[in-house]
Design a protein around this motif. Sequence first.
Motif, mmCIF file in Angstrom:
data_model
loop_
_atom_site.group_PDB
_atom_site.id
_atom_site.type_symbol
_atom_site.label_atom_id
_atom_site.label_comp_id
_atom_site.label_asym_id
_atom_site.label_seq_id
_atom_site.Cartn_x
_atom_site.Cartn_y
_atom_site.Cartn_z
ATOM 1 N N TYR A 54 0.823 -1.208 0.000
ATOM 2 C CA TYR A 54 0.000 0.000 0.000
ATOM 3 C C TYR A 54 0.854 1.252 0.000
ATOM 4 O O TYR A 54 0.699 2.120 -0.854
ATOM 5 C CB TYR A 54 -0.928 0.029 1.224
ATOM 6 C CG TYR A 54 -1.684 1.344 1.309
ATOM 7 C CD1 TYR A 54 -2.739 1.587 0.438
ATOM 8 C CD2 TYR A 54 -1.309 2.338 2.210
ATOM 9 C CE1 TYR A 54 -3.418 2.806 0.474
ATOM 10 C CE2 TYR A 54 -1.988 3.543 2.250
ATOM 11 C CZ TYR A 54 -3.040 3.779 1.383
ATOM 12 O OH TYR A 54 -3.692 4.983 1.411
ATOM 13 N N VAL A 78 -4.272 -8.804 -4.636
ATOM 14 C CA VAL A 78 -4.067 -9.001 -3.205
ATOM 15 C C VAL A 78 -3.123 -7.903 -2.708
ATOM 16 O O VAL A 78 -2.084 -7.654 -3.330
ATOM 17 C CB VAL A 78 -3.463 -10.383 -2.898
ATOM 18 C CG1 VAL A 78 -3.145 -10.513 -1.410
ATOM 19 C CG2 VAL A 78 -4.421 -11.484 -3.338
ATOM 20 N N MET A 79 -3.496 -7.250 -1.625
ATOM 21 C CA MET A 79 -2.601 -6.255 -1.021
ATOM 22 C C MET A 79 -1.796 -6.919 0.093
ATOM 23 O O MET A 79 -2.346 -7.606 0.958
ATOM 24 C CB MET A 79 -3.383 -5.063 -0.474
ATOM 25 C CG MET A 79 -2.489 -4.019 0.178
ATOM 26 S SD MET A 79 -3.340 -2.457 0.541
ATOM 27 C CE MET A 79 -3.427 -1.745 -1.110
ATOM 28 N N THR A 81 0.790 -5.611 2.857
ATOM 29 C CA THR A 81 1.314 -4.361 3.397
ATOM 30 C C THR A 81 1.543 -4.466 4.899
ATOM 31 O O THR A 81 0.882 -5.244 5.593
ATOM 32 C CB THR A 81 0.355 -3.192 3.093
ATOM 33 O OG1 THR A 81 0.929 -1.962 3.542
ATOM 34 C CG2 THR A 81 -0.997 -3.407 3.767
ATOM 35 N N GLY A 84 -0.802 -0.828 7.263
ATOM 36 C CA GLY A 84 -2.231 -0.600 7.367
ATOM 37 C C GLY A 84 -2.813 -0.910 8.727
ATOM 38 O O GLY A 84 -2.113 -1.238 9.681
ATOM 39 N N ALA A 89 -7.871 -1.872 5.756
ATOM 40 C CA ALA A 89 -8.303 -3.173 5.231
ATOM 41 C C ALA A 89 -9.723 -3.093 4.677
ATOM 42 O O ALA A 89 -10.007 -3.595 3.578
ATOM 43 C CB ALA A 89 -8.214 -4.228 6.323
ATOM 44 N N VAL A 92 -9.676 -1.034 1.431
ATOM 45 C CA VAL A 92 -9.070 -1.780 0.330
ATOM 46 C C VAL A 92 -10.052 -2.809 -0.228
ATOM 47 O O VAL A 92 -10.229 -2.935 -1.448
ATOM 48 C CB VAL A 92 -7.772 -2.468 0.814
ATOM 49 C CG1 VAL A 92 -7.340 -3.565 -0.144
ATOM 50 C CG2 VAL A 92 -6.669 -1.445 0.982
ATOM 51 N N LEU A 93 -10.704 -3.559 0.642
ATOM 52 C CA LEU A 93 -11.635 -4.579 0.187
ATOM 53 C C LEU A 93 -12.864 -3.960 -0.475
ATOM 54 O O LEU A 93 -13.384 -4.492 -1.461
ATOM 55 C CB LEU A 93 -12.046 -5.481 1.353
ATOM 56 C CG LEU A 93 -10.903 -6.324 1.940
ATOM 57 C CD1 LEU A 93 -11.365 -7.064 3.181
ATOM 58 C CD2 LEU A 93 -10.363 -7.309 0.906
ATOM 59 N N PHE A 97 -10.233 -5.043 -3.982
ATOM 60 C CA PHE A 97 -9.190 -6.057 -3.808
ATOM 61 C C PHE A 97 -9.823 -7.385 -3.390
ATOM 62 O O PHE A 97 -10.806 -7.420 -2.653
ATOM 63 C CB PHE A 97 -8.192 -5.611 -2.739
ATOM 64 C CG PHE A 97 -7.080 -4.727 -3.255
ATOM 65 C CD1 PHE A 97 -5.845 -5.265 -3.596
ATOM 66 C CD2 PHE A 97 -7.280 -3.361 -3.396
ATOM 67 C CE1 PHE A 97 -4.821 -4.453 -4.057
ATOM 68 C CE2 PHE A 97 -6.267 -2.542 -3.861
ATOM 69 C CZ PHE A 97 -5.024 -3.084 -4.203
ATOM 70 N N ASP A 99 -8.178 -9.686 -1.582
ATOM 71 C CA ASP A 99 -7.758 -10.027 -0.221
ATOM 72 C C ASP A 99 -6.738 -9.006 0.265
ATOM 73 O O ASP A 99 -6.210 -8.192 -0.513
ATOM 74 C CB ASP A 99 -7.166 -11.437 -0.155
ATOM 75 C CG ASP A 99 -7.433 -12.116 1.186
ATOM 76 O OD1 ASP A 99 -7.633 -11.395 2.187
ATOM 77 O OD2 ASP A 99 -7.433 -13.356 1.224
ATOM 78 N N TYR A 100 -6.491 -9.079 1.581
ATOM 79 C CA TYR A 100 -5.601 -8.135 2.257
ATOM 80 C C TYR A 100 -4.797 -8.939 3.280
ATOM 81 O O TYR A 100 -5.369 -9.635 4.116
ATOM 82 C CB TYR A 100 -6.453 -7.062 2.948
ATOM 83 C CG TYR A 100 -5.703 -6.075 3.808
ATOM 84 C CD1 TYR A 100 -5.339 -4.833 3.309
ATOM 85 C CD2 TYR A 100 -5.386 -6.369 5.132
ATOM 86 C CE1 TYR A 100 -4.672 -3.914 4.109
ATOM 87 C CE2 TYR A 100 -4.715 -5.454 5.934
ATOM 88 C CZ TYR A 100 -4.366 -4.228 5.408
ATOM 89 O OH TYR A 100 -3.700 -3.317 6.187
#
Length: 327
Positions: A54, A78-79, A81, A84, A89, A92-93, A97, A99-100
């Motif tokens: 990220y 998929v992130m 990072t 975060g 999270a 992002v989702l 995305f 997944d995280y």
Amino acid sequence: MRILFVDDDPDTRALAIRAVTQEFPDAEVREAPDLNGLDELLREQAPDILVTDYDLRWSDGIAVFDKVKAANPFCCTVMFTGTGNEELAVRVLKHGFDDYVVKGAKQLRRLAMAVRSAFDRRRELLELGENRDLVLKELYHRLHNNLQIVISLLRMTEKAITNAGDREQLADLQRRIQALSALQEEFYRSEDFRRVDFAAFMERLSGSLAGLSGGRVRLALRLEAVELPVDLAVPFGLIANEVLTNSLKHAFPDDRTGQLSVTLQATAGGAVLTIVDDGAGYPENLDLSVASGVGMRLIRRLTDQIGGEVSYERGEVGALCRISVPL
């Protein structure tokens, strides 16, 4: 299979690559340490999988996501990072995305499994989408064939009827069903079954109806490219059929010759269809806003249904009808 890793820390990038390629040993690995590298890779070929940090010195993972998705909307993402929190999270989702995963040496296996799971889910969705499109295409094809059968039955019935008025009503019904059949044909030809090439439909419909005049009525078309969603294209197409049929039926009596012009324009907020003839024009004593014929009532009802507007103009010669629909 192409996997793109975006992280400005080369050590972390290497660990992530090692973990993920255990799940995808035959994958082609690409790395983007900076913006120029990312843009160059995307120009060459979009990835099938994106693993991105990220917090990048030159951008952020969400901006990278947007660039990659613009190049390949079906890329799974998929992130990975370490900067975060729960708020990020969720953000992002929600952004799309798959997944995280929080960075850490003990999380590398978790990263690999997250990428595998995301990729498998995306592949299943694509396969389901392809199967759905095949089913829809077959349904449209069968519906088109069934409409042709109905039209044939109506023609047979028309020939058996002696009353001229009844025969004319059946002929009008045939033309309405034929317009629906022409729309179904455009659905079948389209790769996106949710939208229809309305200009192509208008060209087919206008040519078919004008052909019934035996060459007495010349057709002039000026059709801009307009794609409409199915739920708008069907009523709009039926309105167009009614207006064209009325013009050909009433504007050129006693085998008169003339011209029918059809213009389709895309506007900022929708589309406008204009149909003009140089025929007899509307009767002076006819109030078109309250005319009670089946065709006119159908035009008003369908126009209200799609939130459109219809207007009529009497010219020195002929008549004009303009239908505007919002998108």
